[in-house]
Design a protein around this motif. Structure first.
Motif, mmCIF file in Angstrom:
data_model
loop_
_atom_site.group_PDB
_atom_site.id
_atom_site.type_symbol
_atom_site.label_atom_id
_atom_site.label_comp_id
_atom_site.label_asym_id
_atom_site.label_seq_id
_atom_site.Cartn_x
_atom_site.Cartn_y
_atom_site.Cartn_z
ATOM 1 N N SER A 186 0.953 -1.304 0.242
ATOM 2 C CA SER A 186 -0.072 -0.100 -0.119
ATOM 3 C C SER A 186 0.850 1.187 0.028
ATOM 4 O O SER A 186 2.141 1.241 0.336
ATOM 5 C CB SER A 186 -0.974 0.243 1.348
ATOM 6 N N GLY A 187 0.331 2.446 -0.548
ATOM 7 C CA GLY A 187 0.854 3.618 -0.535
ATOM 8 C C GLY A 187 0.425 4.669 -1.535
ATOM 9 O O GLY A 187 -0.453 4.131 -2.407
ATOM 10 N N PRO A 188 0.636 5.815 -1.317
ATOM 11 C CA PRO A 188 -0.152 6.632 -2.263
ATOM 12 C C PRO A 188 0.445 7.149 -3.680
ATOM 13 O O PRO A 188 -0.333 7.458 -4.290
ATOM 14 C CB PRO A 188 0.333 8.186 -1.430
ATOM 15 N N ASP A 189 1.710 6.205 -3.845
ATOM 16 C CA ASP A 189 2.320 6.048 -5.290
ATOM 17 C C ASP A 189 1.907 4.689 -6.065
ATOM 18 O O ASP A 189 2.558 4.688 -7.064
ATOM 19 C CB ASP A 189 3.667 6.534 -5.088
ATOM 20 N N VAL A 190 1.070 4.030 -5.311
ATOM 21 C CA VAL A 190 1.054 2.678 -6.100
ATOM 22 C C VAL A 190 -0.371 2.416 -6.353
ATOM 23 O O VAL A 190 -1.462 2.983 -5.569
ATOM 24 C CB VAL A 190 1.640 1.551 -5.391
ATOM 25 N N ALA A 191 -0.807 1.864 -7.358
ATOM 26 C CA ALA A 191 -2.449 1.548 -7.812
ATOM 27 C C ALA A 191 -2.423 0.386 -8.683
ATOM 28 O O ALA A 191 -1.401 -0.157 -9.212
ATOM 29 C CB ALA A 191 -2.970 2.678 -8.543
ATOM 30 N N GLU A 192 -3.640 -0.198 -8.744
ATOM 31 C CA GLU A 192 -4.070 -1.229 -9.380
ATOM 32 C C GLU A 192 -3.495 -1.163 -10.778
ATOM 33 O O GLU A 192 -3.976 -0.013 -11.496
ATOM 34 C CB GLU A 192 -5.424 -1.799 -9.493
ATOM 35 N N GLY A 193 -3.062 -2.216 -11.543
ATOM 36 C CA GLY A 193 -2.792 -2.204 -12.903
ATOM 37 C C GLY A 193 -1.188 -1.535 -13.460
ATOM 38 O O GLY A 193 -0.790 -1.637 -14.422
ATOM 39 N N MET A 194 -0.470 -0.944 -12.385
ATOM 40 C CA MET A 194 0.647 -0.433 -12.799
ATOM 41 C C MET A 194 1.694 -1.604 -12.979
ATOM 42 O O MET A 194 1.452 -2.815 -12.442
ATOM 43 C CB MET A 194 1.202 0.170 -11.307
ATOM 44 N N THR A 195 2.656 -1.273 -13.572
ATOM 45 C CA THR A 195 3.414 -2.140 -14.075
ATOM 46 C C THR A 195 4.900 -2.059 -13.086
ATOM 47 O O THR A 195 5.341 -0.972 -12.934
ATOM 48 C CB THR A 195 4.234 -2.162 -15.426
ATOM 49 N N VAL A 196 5.463 -3.141 -12.709
ATOM 50 C CA VAL A 196 6.751 -3.006 -11.525
ATOM 51 C C VAL A 196 7.730 -3.961 -11.972
ATOM 52 O O VAL A 196 7.444 -5.079 -12.737
ATOM 53 C CB VAL A 196 6.319 -3.244 -10.058
ATOM 54 N N GLY A 197 8.982 -3.537 -11.620
ATOM 55 C CA GLY A 197 9.838 -4.368 -12.237
ATOM 56 C C GLY A 197 10.315 -5.555 -11.535
ATOM 57 O O GLY A 197 9.893 -5.644 -10.014
ATOM 58 N N MET A 198 10.812 -6.417 -12.083
ATOM 59 C CA MET A 198 11.119 -7.916 -11.422
ATOM 60 C C MET A 198 12.551 -8.256 -11.766
ATOM 61 O O MET A 198 13.269 -7.806 -12.805
ATOM 62 C CB MET A 198 10.270 -8.762 -12.100
ATOM 63 N N PRO A 199 13.382 -9.135 -11.229
ATOM 64 C CA PRO A 199 14.480 -9.474 -11.303
ATOM 65 C C PRO A 199 14.475 -10.611 -12.600
ATOM 66 O O PRO A 199 13.494 -11.034 -12.661
ATOM 67 C CB PRO A 199 15.036 -10.411 -10.050
ATOM 68 N N ALA A 200 15.702 -10.703 -13.210
ATOM 69 C CA ALA A 200 15.702 -11.496 -14.272
ATOM 70 C C ALA A 200 15.310 -12.955 -13.968
ATOM 71 O O ALA A 200 15.609 -13.436 -12.734
ATOM 72 C CB ALA A 200 17.244 -11.521 -14.789
#
Length: 361
Positions: free
Chosen positions: A347-361
């Motif tokens: 949770s947090g003010p800068d995250v929302a459903e549908g956002m794309t986030v980075g993952m390790p290789a």
């Protein structure tokens, strides 16, 4: 990169170690300045991505269990003589009933949690006296007060009880004359047969409770799953899941086994969980069977989640995720909640459903 942007750096954080154990990979990033996010160069885009999703996150685990009659206990002789009677296996013995006989005199079942450990006679006081007097009153005898004092009135009632049983009318209760259990018992097996010599410490029979129960052994690390009164689902062989409730949770020691060199096992601590079933009618046709029990330790409905591996451990403490948008990325801090099934609540003010986030290789 200006002073208001994040910069990557290596740190040693206890929190990072914890998450690394759960996720396999956790990056550590530094956070400079007061901005809560910052755009990184396009060439630092992550090698893989995931999507922030909204879901019900459940910390659940399914383990094998055994349907039966609960914990097995052993009745051991306290009297010397000859075993002259044992009940049939599967028989039910209730309060005041004969559990077995020595020299043709009954050893009787009473209800209680304290074992019989001393002679009860006038002048004796204690919780074991009150426990015995509650049983004596429940069997229809009176003339005494149910308390922690064994009085002359108690002794008179005991003599009446002994007369009914065909026992010597002493007014005293020997510890080997009664066996205490939580309630009615079901005879599971015989450890001695009529004609065998009885001596103190000798196993006579094993017994269980009379209710159909499921018994499960959990590793100590999984103790969070089992809370008394908690709800579980029990999967019967070839049937629909049946609702159940956790009745008891106790720590037990599994004794190690001996054997040839290299084949022995050490004693191991386990968590033994007993589960009752909400609809016993669904057990028709089952006596004992292997079942699957699903424990739910925690559930968080309608929360944002990402794979645990997407978390970044911030050098300043806490966690963040790398949000990817239009080929560029920015790292935003998040608050973590429940970890379960490879996902983590964020949770947090800068995250929302549908956002794309980075993952390790």
């Amino acid at each position: 990169m200006n002073a208001r942007r994040f910069r990557l750096r290596t740190v040693a954080l206890t929190a990072a170690v914890v998450v690394a154990a759960a996720a396999g990979v956790v990056a550590a990033v530094g956070f400079d300045g007061t901005d809560r996010s910052s755009t990184a160069a396009a060439d630092t885009a992550p090698p893989a991505t995931a999507t922030v999703t909204r879901r019900t996150l459940t910390d659940a685990q399914t383990v094998d269990g055994e349907l039966g009659y609960g914990t097995t206990r052993t009745a051991t002789a306290r009297l010397t003589g000859t075993i002259t009677a044992v009940p049939d296996t599967g028989a039910t013995v209730r309060r005041g009933g004969r559990l077995y006989a020595v020299d043709n005199d009954p050893v009787l079942l009473l209800y209680g949690s304290l074992p019989a450990y001393r002679v009860l006679e006038p002048g004796v006081e204690g919780a074991d006296v009150e426990q015995f007097e509650r049983n004596l009153r429940a069997l229809g005898h009176d003339g005494f007060t149910v308390d922690d004092e064994y009085t002359g009135g108690t002794a008179d009632a005991v003599r009446q009880w002994q007369e009914e049983l065909g026992l010597p009318e002493t007014g005293r209760v020997e510890p080997g004359r009664v066996v205490y259990a939580a309630g009615a018992v079901r005879v599971e097996s015989h450890q001695a047969a009529p004609g065998d010599a009885a001596q103190p410490g000798q196993a006579v029979l094993t017994y269980t409770g009379t209710s159909r129960l499921v018994t499960v052994e959990l590793d100590v690390d999984d103790q969070r799953l089992a809370k008394k009164g908690g709800a579980v689902d029990v999967g019967l062989p070839g049937g629909e899941p049946v609702a159940g409730k956790i009745e008891s949770v106790q720590t037990v020691i599994d004794a190690g086994t001996g054997g040839a060199a290299g084949q022995s096992t050490e004693a191991e601590t386990k968590i033994e969980v007993t589960v009752s079933l909400a609809d016993p009618a669904k057990l028709a046709g089952y006596d004992q069977a292997s079942v699957e029990v699903t424990f739910t330790a925690a559930e968080r409905p309608d929360v944002l989640t990402v794979p645990v591996a997407a978390l970044l451990a911030l050098a300043e403490g806490g966690y963040g995720v790398e949000v990817v948008d239009a080929g560029r990325s920015r790292i935003v801090p998040v608050t973590t909640g429940l970890f379960a099934a490879g996902q983590v609540e964020i949770s947090g003010p800068d995250v929302a459903e549908g956002m794309t986030v980075g993952m390790p290789a």
